[in-house]
Design a protein around this motif. Structure first.
Motif, PDB file in Angstrom:
ATOM      1  N   ASN A   1       0.852  -1.181   0.000  1.00 35.76           N
ATOM      2  CA  ASN A   1       0.000   0.000   0.000  1.00 35.76           C
ATOM      3  C   ASN A   1       0.886   1.228   0.000  1.00 35.76           C
ATOM      4  O   ASN A   1       1.658   1.436   0.943  1.00 35.76           O
ATOM      5  CB  ASN A   1      -0.905   0.009   1.232  1.00 35.76           C
ATOM      6  CG  ASN A   1      -1.956  -1.081   1.168  1.00 35.76           C
ATOM      7  OD1 ASN A   1      -2.497  -1.370   0.111  1.00 35.76           O
ATOM      8  ND2 ASN A   1      -2.240  -1.698   2.305  1.00 35.76           N
TER       9      ASN A   1
ATOM     10  N   TYR B   1      -0.585   6.170  -6.558  1.00 40.36           N
ATOM     11  CA  TYR B   1      -1.741   5.284  -6.425  1.00 40.36           C
ATOM     12  C   TYR B   1      -2.528   5.130  -7.730  1.00 40.36           C
ATOM     13  O   TYR B   1      -2.787   4.011  -8.175  1.00 40.36           O
ATOM     14  CB  TYR B   1      -2.656   5.806  -5.323  1.00 40.36           C
ATOM     15  CG  TYR B   1      -3.758   4.840  -4.944  1.00 40.36           C
ATOM     16  CD1 TYR B   1      -3.459   3.629  -4.319  1.00 40.36           C
ATOM     17  CD2 TYR B   1      -5.092   5.146  -5.201  1.00 40.36           C
ATOM     18  CE1 TYR B   1      -4.465   2.743  -3.964  1.00 40.36           C
ATOM     19  CE2 TYR B   1      -6.107   4.274  -4.848  1.00 40.36           C
ATOM     20  CZ  TYR B   1      -5.797   3.071  -4.235  1.00 40.36           C
ATOM     21  OH  TYR B   1      -6.797   2.197  -3.890  1.00 40.36           O
TER      22      TYR B   1
ATOM     23  N   ASN C   1      -2.486   7.893   2.029  1.00 39.17           N
ATOM     24  CA  ASN C   1      -2.347   6.446   1.886  1.00 39.17           C
ATOM     25  C   ASN C   1      -3.731   5.862   1.609  1.00 39.17           C
ATOM     26  O   ASN C   1      -4.697   6.599   1.431  1.00 39.17           O
ATOM     27  CB  ASN C   1      -1.689   5.820   3.123  1.00 39.17           C
ATOM     28  CG  ASN C   1      -2.447   6.128   4.403  1.00 39.17           C
ATOM     29  OD1 ASN C   1      -3.663   6.344   4.396  1.00 39.17           O
ATOM     30  ND2 ASN C   1      -1.738   6.148   5.522  1.00 39.17           N
ATOM     31  N   VAL C   2      -3.823   4.546   1.592  1.00 40.17           N
ATOM     32  CA  VAL C   2      -5.112   3.937   1.255  1.00 40.17           C
ATOM     33  C   VAL C   2      -6.155   4.188   2.337  1.00 40.17           C
ATOM     34  O   VAL C   2      -7.359   4.132   2.075  1.00 40.17           O
ATOM     35  CB  VAL C   2      -4.963   2.412   1.017  1.00 40.17           C
ATOM     36  CG1 VAL C   2      -4.151   2.153  -0.249  1.00 40.17           C
ATOM     37  CG2 VAL C   2      -4.324   1.721   2.216  1.00 40.17           C
TER      38      VAL C   2
END
Length: 352
Positions: free
Chosen positions: A30, A51, A333-334
């Motif tokens: 990730n 991403y 981030n995710v």
């Protein structure tokens, strides 16, 4: 064996296991990006690169810093900001690939706007690590970058106001005439160094010297980078921590990455980015690693103002600061899904 030793052993095992899983393709990575200060646009640009576009951590660093250079973030990054004593804006930048341990940096770059991109060219198209000044501009021009002035009307106005105020504040000490009253020119004096003056910081919310970016991409690659136009009213020729490996930024693909921001003349004396990464190598969590790095500087310079961010290979992150009420930084981030602001309270100076 106490609890701290057990936690240290656990952290080391976790990093070793994580690297093993990445190497043999058993773990989904990730991506994460952390950016110093309140630069949401630069963070979002890096996050999109990591991403949505699945590009490298190096690309994310360059894209993020480039955007900040173009936006002239707070006047402390890119052209048209923080003039030196001659009214000129010069740039420092560094990018480091944690996979290959290659570094590219420029210091005191003149008349070229694309500092981070020139730094990457130093890394990828030369066997050097750092090129400086007018000759760095010649290198950039030779490889395809456009030479143009970095001064703007705004930066000229800032310089003129400073000049009209008897060149206050400035970075001179132990010279004559008195630098607190005069613009010089100065000559060295035999006056003993003053501890009080030596520990006076000119860094504040609008003179903090850098954008720092650390990133982990979907393939588990780590990179770090920084870009700045340096401290306002610096002595011409001064190069700050943003051009120094291990000071402004550092990355090790087996461990993580870190970046520092603040009083660059102090930062480069302690290599806090390198120290943070080495502490994480020993199993120290990112937050604790950055706190240790900051306290190392504060021990000798109690009025130090600045911060350090860190990211380890497992995607864990942390930050620490001193000399401010709190340190704003952005993370994507995710879990956050987009650039999100975080703040950490700054460390207090320990009393004797």
């Amino acid at each position: 064996m106490d609890i701290f030793q057990l936690l240290k052993i656990f952290s080391i095992i976790k990093i070793i296991l994580f690297n093993f899983l990445i190497r043999y393709g058993k773990s989904e990575i990730n991506p994460v990006v952390i950016v110093t200060w309140d630069y949401p646009n630069a963070t979002q640009k890096a996050w999109k690169t990591l991403y949505a576009e699945k590009r490298s951590a190096l690309d994310a660093i360059e894209e993020s810093c480039t955007l900040c250079e173009q936006m002239q973030c707070r006047g402390t990054v890119g052209f048209g900001g923080n003039p030196d004593e001659n009214g000129e804006t010069t740039l420092d930048a560094l990018i480091m690939d944690g996979v290959t341990m290659d570094v590219g940096a420029v210091g005191g770059l003149r008349n070229i706007k694309d500092a981070i991109s020139v730094a990457r060219k130093v890394m990828e198209n030369t066997k050097h690590s750092l090129i400086g000044g007018e000759l760095a501009a010649d290198f950039a021009s030779q490889i395809g970058f456009k030479k143009e002035t970095l001064q703007t009307q705004k930066s000229r106005d800032i310089w003129q106001k400073w000049k009209n105020n008897n060149c206050q504040p400035n970075f001179w000490e132990n010279v004559s005439p008195n630098p607190s009253l005069s613009c010089g020119p100065y000559k060295s004096s035999n006056q003993a160094s003053s501890k009080v003056k030596r520990d006076t910081s000119l860094v504040d919310e609008n003179n903090h010297d850098t954008i720092g970016v650390v990133a982990l991409d979907v393939q588990g690659r780590i990179a770090a980078g920084v870009s700045t136009n340096g401290q306002k009213y610096k002595i011409p020729g001064r190069i700050g921590d943003s051009a120094v490996t291990g000071a402004g930024a550092y990355a090790d693909g087996e461990v993580g990455a870190a970046a520092a921001t603040g009083d660059g003349d102090i930062i480069m004396r302690f290599l806090p980015s390198y120290l943070s990464v080495e502490l994480m190598r020993l199993g120290v969590a990112p937050t604790a690693a950055t706190e240790t790095a900051v306290r190392r500087m504060v021990k000798y310079y109690p009025k130090f103002r600045g911060a350090v961010i860190a990211l380890n290979k497992a995607g864990e992150y942390g930050a620490a600061c001193h000399g401010l009420d709190s340190f704003p930084h952005y993370i994507a981030n995710v879990n956050t899904g987009e650039a999100k602001e975080f703040k950490v309270p700054c460390l207090l100076t320990k009393k004797d």
